[in-house]
Design a protein around this motif. Structure first.
Motif, PDB file in Angstrom:
ATOM      1  N   LEU A 129       0.875  -1.309   0.139  1.00 28.83           N
ATOM      2  CA  LEU A 129      -0.197   0.179   0.124  1.00 28.83           C
ATOM      3  C   LEU A 129       0.773   1.285  -0.114  1.00 28.83           C
ATOM      4  CD1 LEU A 129      -2.884   1.105   0.129  1.00 28.83           C
ATOM      5  CD2 LEU A 129      -2.533   1.036   2.494  1.00 28.83           C
ATOM      6  N   ASP A 130       2.063   1.011   0.622  1.00 28.28           N
ATOM      7  CA  ASP A 130       2.808   2.465   0.669  1.00 28.28           C
ATOM      8  C   ASP A 130       3.907   2.397  -0.399  1.00 28.28           C
ATOM      9  OD1 ASP A 130       1.486   3.144   3.153  1.00 28.28           O
ATOM     10  OD2 ASP A 130       3.479   1.906   4.475  1.00 28.28           O
ATOM     11  N   GLY A 131       3.832   1.329  -1.224  1.00 23.71           N
ATOM     12  CA  GLY A 131       4.589   1.459  -2.421  1.00 23.71           C
ATOM     13  C   GLY A 131       5.998   0.968  -2.267  1.00 23.71           C
ATOM     14  N   GLN A 132       6.194   0.259  -1.017  1.00 25.15           N
ATOM     15  CA  GLN A 132       7.401  -0.290  -0.367  1.00 25.15           C
ATOM     16  C   GLN A 132       7.732  -1.677  -0.957  1.00 25.15           C
ATOM     17  OE1 GLN A 132       9.610   2.268   0.726  1.00 25.15           O
ATOM     18  NE2 GLN A 132       8.286   3.803   0.031  1.00 25.15           N
ATOM     19  N   VAL A 133       7.610  -2.273  -1.830  1.00 29.50           N
ATOM     20  CA  VAL A 133       7.681  -3.620  -2.162  1.00 29.50           C
ATOM     21  C   VAL A 133       8.635  -3.854  -3.257  1.00 29.50           C
ATOM     22  CG1 VAL A 133       5.710  -4.518  -0.965  1.00 29.50           C
ATOM     23  CG2 VAL A 133       5.827  -3.746  -3.618  1.00 29.50           C
ATOM     24  N   LYS A 134       9.436  -4.874  -3.410  1.00 25.53           N
ATOM     25  CA  LYS A 134      10.419  -4.992  -4.464  1.00 25.53           C
ATOM     26  C   LYS A 134       9.450  -5.507  -5.690  1.00 25.53           C
ATOM     27  CE  LYS A 134      13.839  -6.624  -1.045  1.00 25.53           C
ATOM     28  NZ  LYS A 134      14.761  -7.673  -0.729  1.00 25.53           N
ATOM     29  N   PRO A 135      10.166  -5.648  -6.931  1.00 29.25           N
ATOM     30  CA  PRO A 135       9.223  -5.649  -8.156  1.00 29.25           C
ATOM     31  C   PRO A 135       8.730  -7.102  -8.031  1.00 29.25           C
ATOM     32  CG  PRO A 135      11.191  -4.451  -8.860  1.00 29.25           C
ATOM     33  CD  PRO A 135      11.239  -4.818  -7.221  1.00 29.25           C
ATOM     34  N   GLU A 136       9.536  -7.978  -7.505  1.00 30.12           N
ATOM     35  CA  GLU A 136       9.038  -9.603  -7.573  1.00 30.12           C
ATOM     36  C   GLU A 136       7.988  -9.770  -6.528  1.00 30.12           C
ATOM     37  OE1 GLU A 136      12.725  -9.278  -4.848  1.00 30.12           O
ATOM     38  OE2 GLU A 136      12.510  -8.777  -6.937  1.00 30.12           O
ATOM     39  N   GLU A 137       8.118  -9.045  -5.222  1.00 28.18           N
ATOM     40  CA  GLU A 137       6.918  -9.149  -4.205  1.00 28.18           C
ATOM     41  C   GLU A 137       5.764  -8.356  -4.865  1.00 28.18           C
ATOM     42  OE1 GLU A 137       9.166  -8.512  -0.054  1.00 28.18           O
ATOM     43  OE2 GLU A 137       9.190  -6.605  -1.360  1.00 28.18           O
ATOM     44  N   LEU A 138       5.980  -7.271  -5.567  1.00 28.62           N
ATOM     45  CA  LEU A 138       4.822  -6.565  -6.308  1.00 28.62           C
ATOM     46  C   LEU A 138       4.116  -7.499  -7.097  1.00 28.62           C
ATOM     47  CD1 LEU A 138       3.307  -3.971  -6.920  1.00 28.62           C
ATOM     48  CD2 LEU A 138       4.834  -3.586  -8.892  1.00 28.62           C
ATOM     49  N   ARG A 139       4.751  -8.222  -7.904  1.00 28.11           N
ATOM     50  CA  ARG A 139       4.128  -9.261  -8.823  1.00 28.11           C
ATOM     51  C   ARG A 139       3.415 -10.357  -8.090  1.00 28.11           C
ATOM     52  NH1 ARG A 139       8.744  -8.231 -11.476  1.00 28.11           N
ATOM     53  NH2 ARG A 139       9.926 -10.115 -10.747  1.00 28.11           N
ATOM     54  N   ARG A 140       4.057 -10.840  -7.012  1.00 22.45           N
ATOM     55  CA  ARG A 140       3.407 -11.889  -6.193  1.00 22.45           C
ATOM     56  C   ARG A 140       2.119 -11.445  -5.617  1.00 22.45           C
ATOM     57  NH1 ARG A 140       3.627 -14.240  -0.853  1.00 22.45           N
ATOM     58  NH2 ARG A 140       4.918 -12.844   0.045  1.00 22.45           N
ATOM     59  N   VAL A 141       2.052 -10.089  -5.002  1.00 21.17           N
ATOM     60  CA  VAL A 141       1.233  -9.466  -4.323  1.00 21.17           C
ATOM     61  C   VAL A 141      -0.183  -9.305  -5.238  1.00 21.17           C
ATOM     62  CG1 VAL A 141       0.046  -7.380  -3.230  1.00 21.17           C
ATOM     63  CG2 VAL A 141       2.312  -8.580  -2.307  1.00 21.17           C
ATOM     64  N   GLU A 142       0.023  -8.555  -6.312  1.00 22.12           N
ATOM     65  CA  GLU A 142      -0.943  -8.385  -7.215  1.00 22.12           C
ATOM     66  C   GLU A 142      -1.477  -9.461  -7.829  1.00 22.12           C
ATOM     67  OE1 GLU A 142       0.882  -5.413  -9.928  1.00 22.12           O
ATOM     68  OE2 GLU A 142       0.399  -3.613  -8.336  1.00 22.12           O
ATOM     69  N   THR A 143      -0.618 -10.568  -8.292  1.00 26.37           N
ATOM     70  CA  THR A 143      -1.350 -11.662  -8.638  1.00 26.37           C
ATOM     71  C   THR A 143      -2.163 -12.497  -7.609  1.00 26.37           C
ATOM     72  OG1 THR A 143       0.703 -12.142  -9.920  1.00 26.37           O
ATOM     73  CG2 THR A 143      -0.583 -14.008  -9.576  1.00 26.37           C
TER      74      THR A 143
END
Length: 67
Positions: free
Chosen positions: A24-38
């Motif tokens: 939510l704070d935009g503080q995740v790594k790209p691989e985490e971002l993909r996993r969370v959004e998926t």
């Protein structure tokens, strides 16, 4: 010993609150971002948790600032 300890977390495992908060704070790594959004695309429970976090942030921002 269970399978999770041998092979790591399941792809179906829910996203924990700390990671959702970082997302939510935009503080995740790209691989985490993909996993969370998926995961969010298929998990109503995590979608609801994220919505609750967003609501909490909105309410906190609405509070008057203390000088």
């Amino acid at each position: 010993m269970n399978l999770r300890s041998l092979f790591g977390p399941s792809q179906d495992a829910h996203i924990d609150g700390e990671l959702l908060s970082a997302y939510l704070d935009g503080q995740v790594k790209p691989e985490e971002l993909r996993r969370v959004e998926t995961h969010l695309g298929t998990c109503p429970a995590c979608q609801s948790e994220l919505a609750s976090l967003r609501q909490a942030v909105t309410m906190l921002h609405a509070l008057p600032r203390v000088p």
